[in-house]
Design a protein around this motif. Structure first.
Motif, PDB file in Angstrom:
ATOM      1  N   GLU A   1      54.411  46.661  35.315  1.00  0.00           N
ATOM      2  CA  GLU A   1      53.999  45.453  36.020  1.00  0.00           C
ATOM      3  C   GLU A   1      54.720  45.462  37.362  1.00  0.00           C
ATOM      4  OE1 GLU A   1      54.826  41.812  33.946  1.00  0.00           O
ATOM      5  OE2 GLU A   1      54.578  40.583  35.740  1.00  0.00           O
ATOM      6  N   PHE A   2      53.958  45.477  38.450  1.00  0.00           N
ATOM      7  CA  PHE A   2      54.607  45.526  39.760  1.00  0.00           C
ATOM      8  C   PHE A   2      53.835  44.679  40.771  1.00  0.00           C
ATOM      9  CE2 PHE A   2      51.823  48.717  41.862  1.00  0.00           C
ATOM     10  CZ  PHE A   2      51.207  49.297  40.780  1.00  0.00           C
ATOM     11  N   THR A   3      54.397  44.542  41.968  1.00  0.00           N
ATOM     12  CA  THR A   3      53.817  43.651  42.976  1.00  0.00           C
ATOM     13  C   THR A   3      53.162  44.459  44.087  1.00  0.00           C
ATOM     14  OG1 THR A   3      55.532  42.024  42.516  1.00  0.00           O
ATOM     15  CG2 THR A   3      54.286  41.745  44.547  1.00  0.00           C
ATOM     16  N   MET A   4      51.930  44.073  44.396  1.00  0.00           N
ATOM     17  CA  MET A   4      51.145  44.783  45.405  1.00  0.00           C
ATOM     18  C   MET A   4      50.733  43.828  46.522  1.00  0.00           C
ATOM     19  SD  MET A   4      47.567  46.866  44.779  1.00  0.00           S
ATOM     20  CE  MET A   4      48.381  48.232  43.937  1.00  0.00           C
ATOM     21  N   LEU A   5      50.766  44.340  47.727  1.00  0.00           N
ATOM     22  CA  LEU A   5      50.133  43.669  48.874  1.00  0.00           C
ATOM     23  C   LEU A   5      48.875  44.461  49.203  1.00  0.00           C
ATOM     24  CD1 LEU A   5      49.870  41.940  51.494  1.00  0.00           C
ATOM     25  CD2 LEU A   5      51.419  43.605  52.576  1.00  0.00           C
ATOM     26  N   GLU A   6      47.742  43.775  49.232  1.00  0.00           N
ATOM     27  CA  GLU A   6      46.497  44.467  49.578  1.00  0.00           C
ATOM     28  C   GLU A   6      45.808  43.673  50.682  1.00  0.00           C
ATOM     29  OE1 GLU A   6      44.660  46.460  46.519  1.00  0.00           O
ATOM     30  OE2 GLU A   6      42.667  46.586  47.418  1.00  0.00           O
ATOM     31  N   TRP A   7      45.272  44.374  51.691  1.00  0.00           N
ATOM     32  CA  TRP A   7      44.547  43.640  52.728  1.00  0.00           C
ATOM     33  C   TRP A   7      43.387  44.442  53.282  1.00  0.00           C
ATOM     34  CZ3 TRP A   7      49.189  45.997  54.092  1.00  0.00           C
ATOM     35  CH2 TRP A   7      49.314  46.607  55.330  1.00  0.00           C
ATOM     36  N   TYR A   8      42.429  43.692  53.841  1.00  0.00           N
ATOM     37  CA  TYR A   8      41.188  44.259  54.368  1.00  0.00           C
ATOM     38  C   TYR A   8      40.944  43.728  55.773  1.00  0.00           C
ATOM     39  CZ  TYR A   8      40.343  45.924  49.701  1.00  0.00           C
ATOM     40  OH  TYR A   8      40.478  46.590  48.505  1.00  0.00           O
ATOM     41  N   ARG A   9      40.508  44.654  56.632  1.00  0.00           N
ATOM     42  CA  ARG A   9      40.166  44.307  58.008  1.00  0.00           C
ATOM     43  C   ARG A   9      38.699  44.636  58.246  1.00  0.00           C
ATOM     44  NH1 ARG A   9      42.941  41.099  61.307  1.00  0.00           N
ATOM     45  NH2 ARG A   9      45.085  41.780  61.756  1.00  0.00           N
ATOM     46  N   VAL A  10      37.920  43.603  58.562  1.00  0.00           N
ATOM     47  CA  VAL A  10      36.486  43.770  58.783  1.00  0.00           C
ATOM     48  C   VAL A  10      36.233  44.361  60.162  1.00  0.00           C
ATOM     49  CG1 VAL A  10      34.274  42.551  58.977  1.00  0.00           C
ATOM     50  CG2 VAL A  10      35.930  41.873  57.221  1.00  0.00           C
ATOM     51  N   ALA A  11      35.325  45.344  60.216  1.00  0.00           N
ATOM     52  CA  ALA A  11      34.927  46.029  61.454  1.00  0.00           C
ATOM     53  C   ALA A  11      36.073  46.864  62.037  1.00  0.00           C
ATOM     54  CB  ALA A  11      34.386  45.040  62.486  1.00  0.00           C
ATOM     55  N   TRP A  12      37.048  47.181  61.222  1.00  0.00           N
ATOM     56  CA  TRP A  12      38.129  48.077  61.650  1.00  0.00           C
ATOM     57  C   TRP A  12      37.890  49.466  61.062  1.00  0.00           C
ATOM     58  CZ3 TRP A  12      43.918  46.516  62.095  1.00  0.00           C
ATOM     59  CH2 TRP A  12      44.047  45.388  62.902  1.00  0.00           C
ATOM     60  N   SER A  13      38.433  50.487  61.765  1.00  0.00           N
ATOM     61  CA  SER A  13      38.459  51.827  61.199  1.00  0.00           C
ATOM     62  C   SER A  13      39.765  51.999  60.417  1.00  0.00           C
ATOM     63  CB  SER A  13      38.383  52.872  62.304  1.00  0.00           C
ATOM     64  OG  SER A  13      39.608  52.905  63.026  1.00  0.00           O
ATOM     65  N   HIS A  14      39.779  53.002  59.546  1.00  0.00           N
ATOM     66  CA  HIS A  14      41.029  53.236  58.803  1.00  0.00           C
ATOM     67  C   HIS A  14      42.135  53.716  59.741  1.00  0.00           C
ATOM     68  CE1 HIS A  14      39.298  57.249  58.965  1.00  0.00           C
ATOM     69  NE2 HIS A  14      40.373  57.791  58.456  1.00  0.00           N
ATOM     70  N   LYS A  15      41.779  54.280  60.881  1.00  0.00           N
ATOM     71  CA  LYS A  15      42.811  54.691  61.844  1.00  0.00           C
ATOM     72  C   LYS A  15      43.438  53.458  62.508  1.00  0.00           C
ATOM     73  CE  LYS A  15      40.825  59.259  62.663  1.00  0.00           C
ATOM     74  NZ  LYS A  15      41.882  59.956  61.928  1.00  0.00           N
ATOM     75  N   GLN A  16      42.630  52.443  62.787  1.00  0.00           N
ATOM     76  CA  GLN A  16      43.203  51.185  63.292  1.00  0.00           C
ATOM     77  C   GLN A  16      44.122  50.572  62.235  1.00  0.00           C
ATOM     78  OE1 GLN A  16      39.181  49.500  64.312  1.00  0.00           O
ATOM     79  NE2 GLN A  16      40.287  48.631  66.049  1.00  0.00           N
ATOM     80  N   LEU A  17      43.685  50.647  60.997  1.00  0.00           N
ATOM     81  CA  LEU A  17      44.485  50.058  59.917  1.00  0.00           C
ATOM     82  C   LEU A  17      45.811  50.808  59.749  1.00  0.00           C
ATOM     83  CD1 LEU A  17      44.612  47.892  57.749  1.00  0.00           C
ATOM     84  CD2 LEU A  17      43.470  49.466  56.182  1.00  0.00           C
ATOM     85  N   MET A  18      45.800  52.134  59.943  1.00  0.00           N
ATOM     86  CA  MET A  18      47.057  52.883  59.862  1.00  0.00           C
ATOM     87  C   MET A  18      48.065  52.344  60.879  1.00  0.00           C
ATOM     88  SD  MET A  18      46.333  56.899  58.978  1.00  0.00           S
ATOM     89  CE  MET A  18      44.845  57.228  59.902  1.00  0.00           C
ATOM     90  N   ASP A  19      47.582  52.018  62.068  1.00  0.00           N
ATOM     91  CA  ASP A  19      48.488  51.465  63.095  1.00  0.00           C
ATOM     92  C   ASP A  19      49.080  50.130  62.627  1.00  0.00           C
ATOM     93  OD1 ASP A  19      47.964  53.610  64.759  1.00  0.00           O
ATOM     94  OD2 ASP A  19      46.412  52.558  65.910  1.00  0.00           O
ATOM     95  N   GLU A  20      48.255  49.314  61.979  1.00  0.00           N
ATOM     96  CA  GLU A  20      48.767  48.013  61.523  1.00  0.00           C
ATOM     97  C   GLU A  20      49.746  48.182  60.353  1.00  0.00           C
ATOM     98  OE1 GLU A  20      46.146  44.820  59.765  1.00  0.00           O
ATOM     99  OE2 GLU A  20      46.932  43.723  61.513  1.00  0.00           O
ATOM    100  N   VAL A  21      49.465  49.138  59.472  1.00  0.00           N
ATOM    101  CA  VAL A  21      50.394  49.419  58.369  1.00  0.00           C
ATOM    102  C   VAL A  21      51.753  49.836  58.931  1.00  0.00           C
ATOM    103  CG1 VAL A  21      50.880  50.967  56.435  1.00  0.00           C
ATOM    104  CG2 VAL A  21      48.576  50.035  56.726  1.00  0.00           C
ATOM    105  N   ALA A  22      51.733  50.703  59.941  1.00  0.00           N
ATOM    106  CA  ALA A  22      52.992  51.152  60.550  1.00  0.00           C
ATOM    107  C   ALA A  22      53.742  49.976  61.165  1.00  0.00           C
ATOM    108  CB  ALA A  22      52.696  52.204  61.613  1.00  0.00           C
TER     109      ALA A  22
END
Length: 309
Positions: free
Chosen positions: A98-119
């Motif tokens: 049992e562990f804790t997760m943060l999950e999020w979605y960005r509409v109209a974003w590319s996964h490369k844009q999302l990598m920048d936000e994760v960083a």
């Protein structure tokens, strides 16, 4: 050893509170909506590498992905969630069922844009211990070539199995992707740069899960999927999300062959309604806290670890 008392020190509980506050302020400032979805679901995860648990004839979710995508299909816009998730497995220093997760979605974003936000988010969350964190990007092929001397897109199944067997010191009942996971966990991940956020993308197409496919610079079909590693540990897993309902159904049917698990019909129906182009990612918060506090065991950052729950 007393089992009634928390496994984490009070200072770790305070650090967790601050971690959640930082996350919520990060997304509030960016107008990303916090949501909640059910923990007990009618259908389990399809990924054969993840073992779900059951309760009350329902399935404890292993991530909130399916339900959050149904919200996206209904027009939610950008969303995030902090929640407990459940995955069967041996409890140890790096995994608690049992562990804790943060999950999020960005509409109209590319996964490369999302990598920048994760960083950006990880640099914020870890700033108290790591003032500056370098960022390295590798493709899956580059990581296997650099740290395992394998041309992953062209070497044979036998060569990959032979390397995996040597690393595991056993001949396990694994397919090509199973042995690649062994090579990643035993040889590649420990060799990645330390005190550095390492992003690995362009996974083999066979490991796409819920990600879109594309062709890389060499014309090889790859998954638009990335993972983030920090000091030899996977922290996050993200996708350019597959929006095609029929492709997703075919993947579910393939993954669930030989099991008695049903596929998530509500997710397929939602995808048929229409999932907007989006990118999503799941981040393990207990592991982030472990690095932030320089803890050696997940039990040190959990109020009650598996043995005391």
């Amino acid at each position: 050893m007393s089992t009634w008392s928390p496994s984490a020190a009070h200072s770790a509980l305070v650090a967790r509170q601050q971690l959640y506050r930082n996350i919520r302020e990060f997304f509030y400032s960016r107008s990303v909506l916090e949501v909640e979805t059910p923990l007990l679901c009618q259908a389990p995860v399809a990924d054969p590498n993840i073992t779900p648990m059951q309760a009350e004839q329902r399935w404890l979710h292993t991530s909130p992905e399916y339900a959050m995508k149904r919200m996206l299909c209904a027009g939610s816009g950008d969303i995030y969630q902090i929640c407990k998730v459940f995955r069967a497995g041996e409890a140890g220093k790096r995994h608690n069922p049992e562990f804790t997760m943060l999950e999020w979605y960005r509409v109209a974003w590319s996964h490369k844009q999302l990598m920048d936000e994760v960083a950006e988010l990880l640099q914020l969350l870890l700033a108290q211990r790591f003032n500056q964190l370098p960022i390295v990007h590798l493709t899956y092929a580059q990581a296997l070539q650099n740290y395992a001397q394998l041309d992953v897109h062209h070497c044979s199944d036998a060569a990959i199995a032979q390397r995996g067997q040597a690393l595991a010191n056993a001949d396990l009942d694994l397919d090509r992707d199973g042995w690649l996971d062994v090579i990643m966990s035993h040889q590649v991940e420990p060799a990645l740069a330390h005190n550095t956020l390492v992003f690995i993308d362009e996974f083999p197409a066979s490991q796409a899960a819920l990600a879109k496919l594309s062709s890389n610079a060499q014309g090889v079909q790859v998954a638009q999927r990335f993972e983030v590693f920090f000091n030899g540990m996977e922290l996050a897993n993200g996708y350019q999300e597959l929006t095609d309902a029929q492709q997703q159904l075919q993947r579910f049917e393939h993954e669930l062959q030989g099991t008695d698990r049903p596929h998530d019909a509500n997710l397929i129906a939602a995808l048929e309604h229409g999932l907007p182009d989006c990118a999503g990612v799941a981040l393990g918060l207990d592991r982030v806290l472990l690095h932030l506090l320089d803890a050696k065991n997940l039990a040190q950052v959990l109020s009650f670890d598996w043995s005391r729950a």
